[in-house]
Design an enzyme around this catalytic site. Structure first.
Site, PDB file in Angstrom:
ATOM      1  N   ASP A 142      13.594  52.209  69.555  1.00 41.79           N
ATOM      2  CA  ASP A 142      14.526  51.678  68.563  1.00 41.79           C
ATOM      3  C   ASP A 142      14.588  50.130  68.702  1.00 41.79           C
ATOM      4  O   ASP A 142      15.404  49.332  67.920  1.00 41.79           O
ATOM      5  CB  ASP A 142      16.048  52.098  68.589  1.00 41.79           C
ATOM      6  CG  ASP A 142      16.734  51.945  70.095  1.00 41.79           C
ATOM      7  OD1 ASP A 142      15.866  51.448  70.815  1.00 41.79           O
ATOM      8  OD2 ASP A 142      17.740  52.538  70.574  1.00 41.79           O
ATOM      9  N   GLU A 165      19.494  57.592  75.760  1.00 44.04           N
ATOM     10  CA  GLU A 165      20.172  56.953  76.734  1.00 44.04           C
ATOM     11  C   GLU A 165      21.618  57.434  77.218  1.00 44.04           C
ATOM     12  O   GLU A 165      22.070  57.737  76.403  1.00 44.04           O
ATOM     13  CB  GLU A 165      20.345  55.196  75.987  1.00 44.04           C
ATOM     14  CG  GLU A 165      19.238  54.655  75.778  1.00 44.04           C
ATOM     15  CD  GLU A 165      19.348  53.365  75.151  1.00 44.04           C
ATOM     16  OE1 GLU A 165      20.716  52.819  74.867  1.00 44.04           O
ATOM     17  OE2 GLU A 165      18.566  52.473  74.303  1.00 44.04           O
ATOM     18  N   LYS A 221      13.455  60.422  73.561  1.00 46.75           N
ATOM     19  CA  LYS A 221      14.249  59.564  74.811  1.00 46.75           C
ATOM     20  C   LYS A 221      15.696  59.292  74.337  1.00 46.75           C
ATOM     21  O   LYS A 221      15.792  59.006  73.137  1.00 46.75           O
ATOM     22  CB  LYS A 221      13.488  58.052  74.833  1.00 46.75           C
ATOM     23  CG  LYS A 221      14.028  57.412  75.878  1.00 46.75           C
ATOM     24  CD  LYS A 221      13.291  56.180  76.476  1.00 46.75           C
ATOM     25  CE  LYS A 221      13.176  54.857  75.362  1.00 46.75           C
ATOM     26  NZ  LYS A 221      14.629  54.644  75.502  1.00 46.75           N
ATOM     27  N   GLU A 236      15.746  50.500  83.383  1.00 43.33           N
ATOM     28  CA  GLU A 236      15.706  49.192  82.843  1.00 43.33           C
ATOM     29  C   GLU A 236      16.592  48.199  83.420  1.00 43.33           C
ATOM     30  O   GLU A 236      17.935  48.646  83.549  1.00 43.33           O
ATOM     31  CB  GLU A 236      15.961  49.361  81.023  1.00 43.33           C
ATOM     32  CG  GLU A 236      15.876  47.762  80.598  1.00 43.33           C
ATOM     33  CD  GLU A 236      16.102  47.752  79.026  1.00 43.33           C
ATOM     34  OE1 GLU A 236      15.828  46.823  78.511  1.00 43.33           O
ATOM     35  OE2 GLU A 236      15.947  49.012  78.411  1.00 43.33           O
TER      36      GLU A 236
END
Length: 264
Positions: A45, A114, A112, A181
């Site tokens: 994204d 988050e 994926k 991250e």
């Protein structure tokens, strides 16, 4: 070369072999990355920022990711293809199932998501129904306004322990891959060693099983803010394919990420 699967990445981890990942958004670049040996491609994204010119990833839609996933799929033969689930596309397990199905039908091998503990039910339901999941912890860009900006996460003891606990819980829920991250390198090392599944780092030090970067950063064509954890490989090689080979070699040999690309 054989196709990369989640089993391949697990074998890499078990053998101590580092692997590489890049974002990709179209068939041409994806094909070049694939043929040069990039193991994992992510239709991220991040396209909201690097392609669409937004300040963050929040405006990206499922339709955007579907379109670019189809483009990338047409260009590759070997790489594992992961598709990001954009902001608010997986707020409930039912919504996640619908949108993840669309991404898999567009050509993704994995989706994926988050988030931490609140995602556990969703991760389990997706994996039970044949949709592989890559989780994403630490700095999760879709939560940028909650964090108050793009900031390193897990520097204090409580937040570090929370990320460790979430990583273990997400693995137990069925995730096959984890992205960390912008967290301290020592924390990322601890998590990588504690988990059975492969861990990919971005701004998370050199001890994760793999590394991922945004292609625009690797090729030095990002505008505005350049993340500390990135490296412009095109500047040192002068040619796109050579830049990709240099990235792969530096990850494989442990040259990248260096101290200047990591956080303490």
């Amino acid at each position: 070369m054989s196709k990369i699967t989640s089993s391949t990445l697990l074998k890499f981890k078990q053998e101590g072999k580092k692997f590489t990942a890049l974002t990709a958004y179209d068939a041409s670049f994806a094909g070049a990355f694939d043929s040069e040996g990039i193991d994992v491609l992510l239709v991220g994204d991040s396209l909201g920022m690097v392609l669409q010119g937004h300040d963050d990833t929040l405006p990206v839609t499922v339709e955007d990711i579907v379109y670019h996933t189809r483009c990338v799929r047409r260009g590759i033969k070997r790489s594992l293809l992961i598709a990001d689930m954009p902001f608010m596309s997986y707020a409930t397990p039912e919504q996640a199932m619908t949108n993840a199905t669309a991404l898999m039908q567009a050509g993704a091998n994995m989706v994926k998501l988050e988030g931490g503990h609140w995602l556990l039910e969703t991760v389990t339901k997706l994996t039970e129904r044949g949709i592989p999941v890559c989780a994403h912890l630490g700095l999760t860009p879709q939560s940028v306004h909650v964090f108050g900006g793009f900031k390193v996460q897990g520097r204090d003891a409580d937040n570090a322990q929370r990320i460790i606990d979430e990583a273990k819980a997400i693995e137990a829920a069925g995730a096959q891959l984890l992205v960390l991250e912008c967290i301290p390198a020592a924390l990322a090392k601890s998590i990588t060693e504690a988990l059975t599944i492969p861990v990919i780092g971005i701004g998370a030090g050199a001890d994760t099983d793999g590394q991922i970067l945004v292609m625009h950063d690797v090729l030095g064509i990002s505008s505005g803010y350049i993340p500390r954890f990135s490296k412009n490989y095109l500047a040192q090689t002068g040619e796109i394919r050579s830049a990709i080979r240099a990235y792969i070699e530096e990850v494989d040999t442990g040259v990248f990420p260096a101290a200047e690309h990591t956080f303490s």
